[in-house]
Design a protein around this motif. Structure first.
Motif, short mmCIF file in Angstrom:
data_model
loop_
_atom_site.label_atom_id
_atom_site.label_comp_id
_atom_site.label_asym_id
_atom_site.label_seq_id
_atom_site.Cartn_x
_atom_site.Cartn_y
_atom_site.Cartn_z
N MET A 127 0.85 -1.19 0.00
CA MET A 127 0.00 0.00 0.00
C MET A 127 0.89 1.25 0.00
N ARG A 128 0.34 2.32 -0.63
CA ARG A 128 1.03 3.60 -0.58
C ARG A 128 0.97 4.10 0.86
N HIS A 129 2.12 4.37 1.42
CA HIS A 129 2.17 4.72 2.83
C HIS A 129 3.43 5.57 3.07
N GLY A 130 3.21 6.87 3.41
CA GLY A 130 4.32 7.82 3.54
C GLY A 130 4.20 8.89 2.47
N GLY A 144 2.16 14.23 -2.04
CA GLY A 144 2.00 14.50 -0.62
C GLY A 144 2.07 13.22 0.19
N GLU A 145 1.30 13.21 1.32
CA GLU A 145 1.36 12.10 2.28
C GLU A 145 0.21 11.11 2.06
N TYR A 146 0.56 9.83 2.30
CA TYR A 146 -0.41 8.75 2.23
C TYR A 146 -0.43 8.00 3.57
N PHE A 147 -1.61 7.40 3.86
CA PHE A 147 -1.71 6.53 5.03
C PHE A 147 -2.60 5.35 4.65
N GLN A 148 -1.97 4.17 4.61
CA GLN A 148 -2.67 2.94 4.27
C GLN A 148 -3.44 3.09 2.96
N ASP A 149 -2.70 3.53 1.95
CA ASP A 149 -3.16 3.61 0.56
C ASP A 149 -4.16 4.74 0.32
N LYS A 150 -4.33 5.69 1.28
CA LYS A 150 -5.24 6.82 1.11
C LYS A 150 -4.49 8.12 1.37
N TRP A 199 -5.53 16.61 4.17
CA TRP A 199 -6.37 15.53 3.63
C TRP A 199 -6.66 14.53 4.76
N VAL A 200 -7.87 13.95 4.68
CA VAL A 200 -8.26 12.89 5.61
C VAL A 200 -9.09 11.87 4.83
N ASN A 201 -8.69 10.61 4.93
CA ASN A 201 -9.44 9.52 4.31
C ASN A 201 -9.67 9.78 2.81
N ASP A 202 -8.63 10.20 2.13
CA ASP A 202 -8.63 10.40 0.69
C ASP A 202 -9.43 11.64 0.25
N LYS A 203 -9.83 12.54 1.23
CA LYS A 203 -10.62 13.72 0.89
C LYS A 203 -9.96 14.97 1.46
N ARG A 204 -10.26 16.12 0.78
CA ARG A 204 -9.80 17.40 1.31
C ARG A 204 -10.56 17.68 2.61
N HIS A 205 -9.81 17.80 3.68
CA HIS A 205 -10.44 17.94 4.98
C HIS A 205 -9.45 18.63 5.92
N GLY A 206 -9.90 19.79 6.45
CA GLY A 206 -9.02 20.60 7.29
C GLY A 206 -8.72 21.91 6.58
N ASN A 230 -12.34 10.34 -10.10
CA ASN A 230 -11.24 9.46 -10.50
C ASN A 230 -10.00 9.64 -9.62
N TRP A 231 -10.25 9.70 -8.30
CA TRP A 231 -9.11 9.87 -7.41
C TRP A 231 -8.13 8.73 -7.56
N ARG A 232 -8.61 7.59 -7.85
CA ARG A 232 -7.73 6.44 -7.89
C ARG A 232 -7.49 6.00 -9.32
#
Length: 315
Positions: free
Chosen positions: A226-229, A243-249, A268-275, A313-315
């Motif tokens: 998974m993409r991580h880091g 940017g940063e990934y966490f557990q493929d998101k 970003w949080v959970n693959d979405k713009r958040h914050g 099409n984020w992914r």
């Protein structure tokens, strides 16, 4: 009788003496006349010589005037001396030729002086060049010696470097065989990924490159396939996220680029713009503030009617 003879003898003697005296007087008068004639001739010759001397002096004076280009005065004296025009013309012609010769000699001398000066300069330049060549030869010899020393030192260093490189290559080969690999796996969403990079326990972990069967490419850090880091993901249509990934998101800080020039940079949080984040669209309109679930809610936490392009099409 004897007295008579004496008188006769005395008379004869007197006659003889008188004759001798008369002869001497006549001879003296002859000599005197001759001397007078000689003196007259000498005087005549002297006057002739004096006239010739005066003529010569005048001629010299005329020549001097002629040399100084006072032609009218010179011609006047020549004429007063009874010299004809042909003589004057010849004198002028000779003088002209003499001037031409003198000018020619001066030109030749000037040329010779110039040649001598050029020769002197050339010789001096030649001497300087020879000295310079000698100096360069010495420098070349010194450089050659230094080059030989450097080549010897480089050979030693090269030998040491080759040994170190060989050792490092062996270590890298061993490490590569243990920690690097070429994998193929399927994501939870069903996409095939071809991976080249660091591995651990047979899965993608560490730095590597993944190529999706959709044409997308990810370069960055991985963990357990998974993409991580931190990493860079590029979609086939040209959009990209860095940017940063966490557990493929996407999670943490990152920047998303649309193909029309729009851009979002923020949290970003959970693959979405958040914050907190800043969005700039293609028309340079800026939305800078808080985001929630991929929507802009303003800079004071309240709701807002501002909307941005959906992140399809984020992914």
């Amino acid at each position: 009788m004897k007295q008579k003879h004496f008188v006769i003898a005395a008379a004869i003697t007197g006659i003889i003496v008188l004759g001798v005296a008369l002869r001497m007087i006549y001879h003296y008068k002859q000599q005197l006349t001759t001397q007078k004639e000689v003196l007259a001739q000498l005087k005549q010759q002297q006057e002739h010589y004096q006239d010739s001397l005066r003529t010569l002096n005048r001629l010299l004076e005329a020549d001097s005037l002629f040399i100084n280009q006072a032609y009218d005065e010179a011609f006047s004296i020549y004429k007063s001396l009874g010299l004809d025009t042909n003589f004057i013309n010849r004198r002028q012609h000779r003088y002209t030729i003499s001037l031409q010769r003198q000018e020619a000699v001066e030109k030749v001398n000037n040329v010779q002086n110039t040649l001598d000066e050029e020769k002197r300069k050339y010789e001096q330049a030649f001497i300087t060049q020879v000295a310079r060549l000698q100096e360069l030869q010495n420098q070349r010899n010194n450089a050659s010696e230094q080059l030989d020393s450097l080549e010897a030192a480089l050979r030693v260093q090269q030998s040491s470097f080759e040994r170190a490189l060989q050792q490092q290559a062996e270590q890298m080969q061993k490490q590569y065989s243990e920690n690097y690999g070429l994998l193929q796996f399927t994501t939870p969403r069903g996409n095939k990924v071809y991976y080249l990079g660091e591995t651990k326990d047979g899965v993608a972990s560490g730095k590597g490159v993944g190529i999706w069967d959709t044409g997308s490419i990810y370069e960055g850090q991985w963990k357990n396939n998974m993409r991580h880091g931190k990493g860079l993901f590029r979609w086939k249509d040209g959009e990209r996220y860095e940017g940063e990934y966490f557990q493929d998101k996407r999670q943490g800080l990152g920047t998303y680029h649309w193909t029309n020039g729009s851009q979002y940079t923020g949290e970003w949080v959970n693959d979405k713009r958040h914050g907190n984040g800043k969005f700039t669209d293609a028309s340079k309109t800026v939305y800078d503030g808080d985001w929630k679930d991929d929507k802009f809610v303003g800079n004071n936490g309240g709701s807002s009617n501002y909307r941005v392009k959906p992140a399809n099409n984020w992914r």
